[in-house]
Scaffold this active site. Structure first.
Site, PDB file in Angstrom:
ATOM      1  N   ALA A 177      84.161  49.168 -68.998  1.00 45.84           N
ATOM      2  CA  ALA A 177      83.515  48.779 -67.755  1.00 45.84           C
ATOM      3  C   ALA A 177      82.310  49.652 -67.418  1.00 45.84           C
ATOM      4  CB  ALA A 177      84.514  48.819 -66.609  1.00 45.84           C
ATOM      5  N   ASP A 217      90.169  43.942 -74.038  1.00 45.94           N
ATOM      6  CA  ASP A 217      90.301  45.280 -74.614  1.00 45.94           C
ATOM      7  C   ASP A 217      91.738  45.790 -74.581  1.00 45.94           C
ATOM      8  OD1 ASP A 217      90.290  45.627 -71.854  1.00 45.94           O
ATOM      9  OD2 ASP A 217      88.505  46.888 -71.818  1.00 45.94           O
TER      10      ASP A 217
END
Length: 640
Positions: free
Chosen positions: A12, A232
């Protein structure tokens, strides 16, 4: 088999391009390129500059290809979930929005108008999070952004489209957006139609491990693009050292995703009320988990402090936090903590504006204590809903390096915590690719055996259990040390591993009479690093004595066993090294190796005699790796 693949791993806040090379049953990673993935505020909202990300990825691919020892066999992409781009006849339409943009709240209200929260969860197994892809698409529909769209592509699939020209949707990531039936693993068309989303924008679904086709541009042109666990966490769970169905995983980073790997989803109303999600895993598994805010709370607070001109660093904060007690704790799952902004002020409000929270170290300890509370509560919920009895927690990702949080988690849950690998996501990404192109065995257990053979893992035990571990190795040592069938004339040695420390029997002390206080504590990382490092300078004297001196955790009069290095490299908590007469009669036989193979097969590893210390430890490490490569399984103990 050996070979290399390229893992593109987008977090992120930052992304990496990693070269992963498989050789001798071990996976090694080399970071080729790192870059920011942060969203930027535009006049439209919080958005992602995908073409900049694509350029950074292409630059990283070029570096990885140049560093590869041979041809690259595949490339795979993973990222965080729910965010996507819209594609039309002429390619990408505008800049994708980030899931932290407040448009998600508008979209959620639109979806709630046609399907209530309970029904939504029963259909897709995903909690009613504001950032879900279905909410974002509902807002796009209302604002007319879907008028010219031919497809929406989640971020890894969008980047894959830019590399190959193919449009597809990989299931693990798609499952996080609240539009996939977790049972059939297909689009929930009835739900999609009720929300009013046009069917034309929904691409073909594919599984992780699908070879999409050759890359058509850049330095990796011709290399197969392979879908991985493109969410992920799905790749991180593949790269987690799970040893059985009762293990809990914690993918610890910006988010902490805490869950268990199941064969089928759990979509009860009770699970919904507990905010547990059913996200797709690799090989048709379900990641039954909860999102906890994670290190986002602390990293966002640090941004605020730095903007105020405070000099803060995470290592310093963690070191100071370790000395602080009596902090207030708060609900680390509170939605008020999700948005960017002044995190210290929001946390302070949750704890009644305690003035002590103005101290960053005090604040840090409060955050970590609160995260440990959230972890423990989630583990209890997982046990309740799955009917399993978790006894071990595997923490992977960047947060696995946070020793204080790992210890607090062990203490709060009463369970052993295994920390590492840090690079679980990249390892899982690479191993799924390697399997797809024929470089590795096929089962998830096989892939995790490679992880455990390749990674340095640290074990944290609950504080109340640490003395129990040392008492156990003392009792085992006394039992076997006093039995002449196992130990003769005071020979042999023993050890236990606790919280990154090897406690080993000292030289000159009999196993039969050893006490817990006799054990010598040594830093495991120092010992294991020494196996791959050049020999110490001869001026330091005996190399093992020098390594032991460097590794000592506390000073003391006892000299540890010369076999500290091979005790360190064996990952099990307890290691007993004895000389049983019956075994010696085989190993000392002229045909000892053949007899051992005939009697025990692949249940033991044969190591020929070499001098004790570094030579023996290095040979044991080599033989264990060869055994893992040959059998596809984690290496057992050693026989020499």
């Amino acid at each position: 088999m050996s070979g290399s693949v390229i893992a593109v791993d987008l977090g992120a806040t930052s992304g990496r391009v990693v070269l992963a090379t498989l050789a001798d049953g071990r996976l090694s990673l080399t970071e080729a390129h790192r870059f920011s993935t942060a969203a930027h505020r535009t006049e439209l909202g919080l958005q992602l500059d995908v073409m900049r990300l694509f350029d950074e990825i292409q630059a990283g691919i070029g570096k990885a290809v140049a560093a590869a020892p041979g041809p690259v066999s595949g490339l795979g992409i993973d990222s965080w979930g729910v965010d996507y781009g819209l594609v039309g006849a002429d390619g990408l339409i505008g800049m994708p929005f980030n899931y932290r943009d407040d448009r998600t709240l508008r979209g959620r209200e639109l979806v709630r108008a046609v399907v209530d929260q309970s029904e939504l969860y029963g259909r897709v197994g995903i909690h009613d999070n504001p950032f879900n892809t279905i909410n974002q698409l509902a807002d796009d529909l209302a604002e007319g952004r879907l008028d010219d769209a031919e497809a929406f592509l989640l971020l890894p699939d969008l980047l894959g489209y830019l590399l190959t020209g193919r449009r597809y949707a990989e299931r693990t990531n798609t499952s996080t957006g609240a539009m996939l039936d977790p049972g059939t693993r297909d689009w929930d068309w009835e739900l999609i139609d009720r929300v009013g989303l046009p069917r034309r924008i929904f691409p073909e679904l594919v599984d992780a491990g699908t070879v999409i086709g050759p890359i058509i541009n850049g330095l990796a042109a011709g290399v197969p693009l392979v879908t991985v666990g493109s969410h992920d966490t799905a790749s991180a769970v593949v790269g987690a050292p799970l040893t059985g169905p009762d293990d809990v995983f914690v993918s610890s980073g910006t988010w902490s995703l805490i869950g268990m790997e199941l064969d089928r989803p759990i979509v009860t109303e009770e699970a919904r009320l507990a905010a547990l999600a059913n996200e797709g895993g690799v090989d048709g598994t379900t990641r039954f988990l909860k999102n906890v805010m994670g290190m986002w709370i602390l990293s966002e607070a640090m941004r605020t402090w730095e903007a105020e001109g405070r000099d803060v660093s995470l290592p310093d904060l963690l070191a100071r936090a370790a000395t602080i007690t009596g902090v207030p704790r708060f609900d680390a799952t509170d939605e008020a903590l999700m948005a960017p902004g002044d995190m210290p002020a929001r946390v302070a409000r949750l704890v009644g504006d305690d003035p002590r929270m103005d101290d960053p170290a005090f604040f840090t300890r409060s955050v970590l204590e609160s995260l440990a509370d959230a972890y423990a509560a989630t583990v209890e919920e997982l046990a309740q809903f799955t009917g399993r009895r978790p006894t071990r927690i595997a923490v992977v990702g960047g947060g696995s390096q946070n020793a204080l949080l790992n210890q607090l988690t062990a203490d709060r849950t009463g369970m052993t915590v295994s920390a590492g690998p840090v690079e679980a996501t990249a390892m899982g990404n690479a191993l799924i690719q390697a399997r797809a192109v024929g470089l590795t065995p096929h089962t998830l257990a096989d892939l995790r055996s490679i992880v455990m053979a390749s990674a340095d893992l640290t074990t944290f035990t609950p504080a109340s259990d640490k003395d129990a571990v040392l008492a156990e190795i003392t009792a085992l040592s006394n039992e076997f040390g006093a039995d002449p069938l196992f130990t003769r004339a005071g020979g042999g040695n023993s050890s236990a591993k606790v919280d990154g420390v090897l406690y080993i029997k000292p030289s000159g002390v009999s196993m039969a009479t050893m006490a817990a206080d006799d054990l010598v504590p040594l830093d495991l990382k120092v010992l294991n690093d020494a196996l791959d490092a050049p020999d110490p300078d001869p001026s330091f004297g005996d190399p093992v004595n020098h390594i032991a001196t460097v590794a000592r955790v506390v000073e003391g009069p006892r000299r540890p066993s010369v076999e500290i290095l091979f005790h360190a490299l064996i990952p099990e908590t307890y290691v007993l090294h004895t000389h049983p007469l019956l075994i010696n009669s085989i190993t000392c036989n002229a045909d000892g190796e053949a007899l051992t193979r005939e009697l025990f097969g692949d249940d033991v590893v044969w190591v020929p005699y070499v001098d004790p210390g570094l030579p023996l430890a290095r040979l044991i490490k080599q033989r264990r790796a060869e055994h893992a490569e040959r059998t596809g399984h984690r290496s057992p103990g050693s026989c020499s």
